[in-house]
Enzyme design. Sequence first.
Site, PDB file in Angstrom:
ATOM      1  N   LYS A  14      46.469  39.533  35.705  1.00 22.39           N
ATOM      2  CA  LYS A  14      46.262  38.634  34.427  1.00 22.39           C
ATOM      3  C   LYS A  14      46.743  38.975  33.368  1.00 22.39           C
ATOM      4  O   LYS A  14      46.950  40.555  32.616  1.00 22.39           O
ATOM      5  CB  LYS A  14      44.679  37.956  34.256  1.00 22.39           C
ATOM      6  CG  LYS A  14      44.394  37.570  34.965  1.00 22.39           C
ATOM      7  CD  LYS A  14      42.556  37.011  35.386  1.00 22.39           C
ATOM      8  CE  LYS A  14      42.750  36.501  36.535  1.00 22.39           C
ATOM      9  NZ  LYS A  14      40.341  36.291  36.760  1.00 22.39           N
ATOM     10  N   ARG A 103      39.819  41.595  47.501  1.00 23.21           N
ATOM     11  CA  ARG A 103      37.878  41.364  46.441  1.00 23.21           C
ATOM     12  C   ARG A 103      37.551  42.620  46.381  1.00 23.21           C
ATOM     13  O   ARG A 103      37.631  42.470  45.426  1.00 23.21           O
ATOM     14  CB  ARG A 103      37.638  40.020  47.337  1.00 23.21           C
ATOM     15  CG  ARG A 103      38.310  39.070  47.619  1.00 23.21           C
ATOM     16  CD  ARG A 103      38.234  37.784  45.874  1.00 23.21           C
ATOM     17  NE  ARG A 103      37.041  37.105  45.978  1.00 23.21           N
ATOM     18  CZ  ARG A 103      36.241  37.015  44.952  1.00 23.21           C
ATOM     19  NH1 ARG A 103      37.410  36.162  44.115  1.00 23.21           N
ATOM     20  NH2 ARG A 103      35.356  36.533  44.836  1.00 23.21           N
ATOM     21  N   THR A 109      33.119  39.298  39.094  1.00 26.93           N
ATOM     22  CA  THR A 109      34.161  39.056  38.533  1.00 26.93           C
ATOM     23  C   THR A 109      33.335  39.276  37.178  1.00 26.93           C
ATOM     24  O   THR A 109      34.254  39.794  36.566  1.00 26.93           O
ATOM     25  CB  THR A 109      33.282  37.748  39.068  1.00 26.93           C
ATOM     26  OG1 THR A 109      33.380  36.807  40.720  1.00 26.93           O
ATOM     27  CG2 THR A 109      34.171  35.956  38.054  1.00 26.93           C
ATOM     28  N   ARG A 123      38.010  46.290  38.064  1.00 30.00           N
ATOM     29  CA  ARG A 123      37.199  45.175  37.191  1.00 30.00           C
ATOM     30  C   ARG A 123      36.836  45.587  37.086  1.00 30.00           C
ATOM     31  O   ARG A 123      36.127  45.337  35.116  1.00 30.00           O
ATOM     32  CB  ARG A 123      36.821  43.627  38.262  1.00 30.00           C
ATOM     33  CG  ARG A 123      37.381  42.640  38.224  1.00 30.00           C
ATOM     34  CD  ARG A 123      37.367  41.559  39.068  1.00 30.00           C
ATOM     35  NE  ARG A 123      38.129  40.295  38.976  1.00 30.00           N
ATOM     36  CZ  ARG A 123      37.574  39.209  40.026  1.00 30.00           C
ATOM     37  NH1 ARG A 123      36.823  39.594  40.483  1.00 30.00           N
ATOM     38  NH2 ARG A 123      38.496  38.257  39.971  1.00 30.00           N
ATOM     39  N   HIS A 148      42.961  38.202  39.869  1.00 33.03           N
ATOM     40  CA  HIS A 148      42.856  37.161  40.579  1.00 33.03           C
ATOM     41  C   HIS A 148      42.645  37.939  41.518  1.00 33.03           C
ATOM     42  O   HIS A 148      43.868  37.853  42.276  1.00 33.03           O
ATOM     43  CB  HIS A 148      43.238  36.043  39.785  1.00 33.03           C
ATOM     44  CG  HIS A 148      43.219  34.794  41.073  1.00 33.03           C
ATOM     45  ND1 HIS A 148      42.281  33.921  41.018  1.00 33.03           N
ATOM     46  CD2 HIS A 148      43.780  34.277  42.018  1.00 33.03           C
ATOM     47  CE1 HIS A 148      41.933  32.998  42.631  1.00 33.03           C
ATOM     48  NE2 HIS A 148      43.138  33.437  42.888  1.00 33.03           N
TER      49      HIS A 148
HETATM   50  P1  GTP Z   1      38.750  35.343  39.853  1.00 35.81           P
HETATM   51  O1  GTP Z   1      39.667  35.815  41.518  1.00 35.81           O
HETATM   52  O2  GTP Z   1      39.620  34.393  38.687  1.00 35.81           O
HETATM   53  O3  GTP Z   1      38.855  33.238  40.655  1.00 35.81           O
HETATM   54  O4  GTP Z   1      37.703  35.229  40.285  1.00 35.81           O
HETATM   55  P2  GTP Z   1      36.639  35.032  40.889  1.00 35.81           P
HETATM   56  O5  GTP Z   1      36.845  34.346  42.769  1.00 35.81           O
HETATM   57  O6  GTP Z   1      35.350  36.252  41.410  1.00 35.81           O
HETATM   58  O7  GTP Z   1      35.211  33.940  40.245  1.00 35.81           O
HETATM   59  P3  GTP Z   1      35.519  32.645  40.156  1.00 35.81           P
HETATM   60  O8  GTP Z   1      36.448  32.199  40.987  1.00 35.81           O
HETATM   61  O9  GTP Z   1      34.479  32.086  40.303  1.00 35.81           O
HETATM   62  O10 GTP Z   1      35.896  31.880  38.557  1.00 35.81           O
HETATM   63  C1  GTP Z   1      37.324  32.285  38.516  1.00 35.81           C
HETATM   64  C2  GTP Z   1      36.998  33.103  36.501  1.00 35.81           C
HETATM   65  O11 GTP Z   1      36.494  32.159  35.943  1.00 35.81           O
HETATM   66  C3  GTP Z   1      36.423  34.522  36.802  1.00 35.81           C
HETATM   67  O12 GTP Z   1      37.600  35.166  36.873  1.00 35.81           O
HETATM   68  C4  GTP Z   1      36.193  34.890  35.135  1.00 35.81           C
HETATM   69  O13 GTP Z   1      36.802  34.870  33.962  1.00 35.81           O
HETATM   70  C5  GTP Z   1      35.497  33.304  35.471  1.00 35.81           C
HETATM   71  N1  GTP Z   1      34.415  32.615  35.663  1.00 35.81           N
HETATM   72  C6  GTP Z   1      33.608  32.266  36.201  1.00 35.81           C
HETATM   73  N2  GTP Z   1      32.079  32.368  36.612  1.00 35.81           N
HETATM   74  C7  GTP Z   1      31.795  31.968  34.796  1.00 35.81           C
HETATM   75  C8  GTP Z   1      31.123  32.554  33.929  1.00 35.81           C
HETATM   76  O14 GTP Z   1      29.566  32.307  35.157  1.00 35.81           O
HETATM   77  N3  GTP Z   1      30.710  32.441  32.960  1.00 35.81           N
HETATM   78  C9  GTP Z   1      32.269  32.586  32.095  1.00 35.81           C
HETATM   79  N4  GTP Z   1      31.925  32.918  30.795  1.00 35.81           N
HETATM   80  N5  GTP Z   1      33.303  32.689  32.781  1.00 35.81           N
HETATM   81  C10 GTP Z   1      33.592  32.265  34.712  1.00 35.81           C
HETATM   82 MG    MG Z   2      37.516  32.509  41.945  1.00 32.84          MG
END
Ligand code: GTP
Ligand code: MG
Length: 246
Positions: A14, A103, A109, A123, A148
Site C-alpha cells: 500500500k 496472512r 489488521t 503490520r 493487503h
Molecule cells: P486487508 O488485507 O487490507 O483486506 O485487511 P484485513 O483483511 O486484515 O481486514 P479487512 O479486510 O476486514 O479490512 C480491510 C481494511 O479496512 C483494513 O486493512 C483496515 O485498513 C480497514 N478496516 C477494517 N476494519 C476496520 C475497522 O473496524 N476500523 C477501521 N478504522 N478500519 C478498518
Molecule cells: Mg481483507
Amino acid sequence: MDTNQLEQTLVLIKPDALKNSVTGFILSQLSEYHTGSRFAAAKIVNVNRMLAEEHYSEHKGKAFFEALLDYIMGKAHYPDDNKWKRRVIAIVYLGQNTQKNIRRIAGPTNPHEARDEQPGCLRALGTVVPVFDADGKIIDNRMDNLVHASASSEDAEREIKLWFVPHDIPPLMRAYPTEICQTHYYYKDAEVFETYEPDSSLILAPGDVAWETDLKILQQCIKNEPANGTLNSVVVKYLINKNVQD
Ligand code: GTP
Ligand code: MG
C-alpha cells in the site's frame, strides 16, 4: 508439481509502505524462501476510485470507508502536489497454503494489535491515525497497515480478477478459467455497448482472452438480465492506469 493444487493470493503493497520505503523489506519477507510462494504477476497501479470502491466493497457505508478509499488511492499519503507518487504494488503469488502463510507474515489488521500480539510481523510496522470530520471532530481512525493479503480462496479469486487481466499472468500460472472474447465491448457512464459510442473505452475485442466469469457478466449486462457481479468489477481492470486520477 501440479499447479492446480497450488493456491493464489493477492498482495497489495500500500502507499504507506512505498512512502516509508519498506517495499524491499516486505518483498524480502514474502520471498519464495520464506513463503514457498512464487510471483505469478505484478504491476504498479495508480488506484482510481472505482477500483478502490470495488476492492473494499464489503466496507461500503462504514464510518471509515472514505478514509480507507483515500488511503488505498494514495491521497492520504501523497497530497495534490505529489499526485504522481500515488501508487500501489499489486502482486499475485502462487504456492502451497499461500493465503494462510502470507496472512501470517502480514499479521493482525490493526497495527497496534499487531505489535502486541505478533511482534515482527509486517503490520507491526504500521500505524493508526485519527480521521476528522469537517468540524475537526474525530469520527474514526484509519489503519495504515502497509499490506493487503487475500483472506480466503473466494476473496483471492474475486480480488485477482479485479486487479489483473489474464494476460498479466503467464498462462501456466493462471488459476481461473479464461475464454476467448467473440465481440467488442465498450464502456461509458456505467453502461456496456457492443458497438462504439463516442467517448467510450474499448474494454475487450474479438480474440482477447478474458476471465470466463467476466464474459458471462458482460453478456448478462448486454441482455439486461440480472448479473452474477457488477459491471464495474469487470471493466475496472481494463481501466487501470488509463487516465490521470484526481
Ligand atoms: P486487508 O488485507 O487490507 O483486506 O485487511 P484485513 O483483511 O486484515 O481486514 P479487512 O479486510 O476486514 O479490512 C480491510 C481494511 O479496512 C483494513 O486493512 C483496515 O485498513 C480497514 N478496516 C477494517 N476494519 C476496520 C475497522 O473496524 N476500523 C477501521 N478504522 N478500519 C478498518
Ligand atoms: Mg481483507
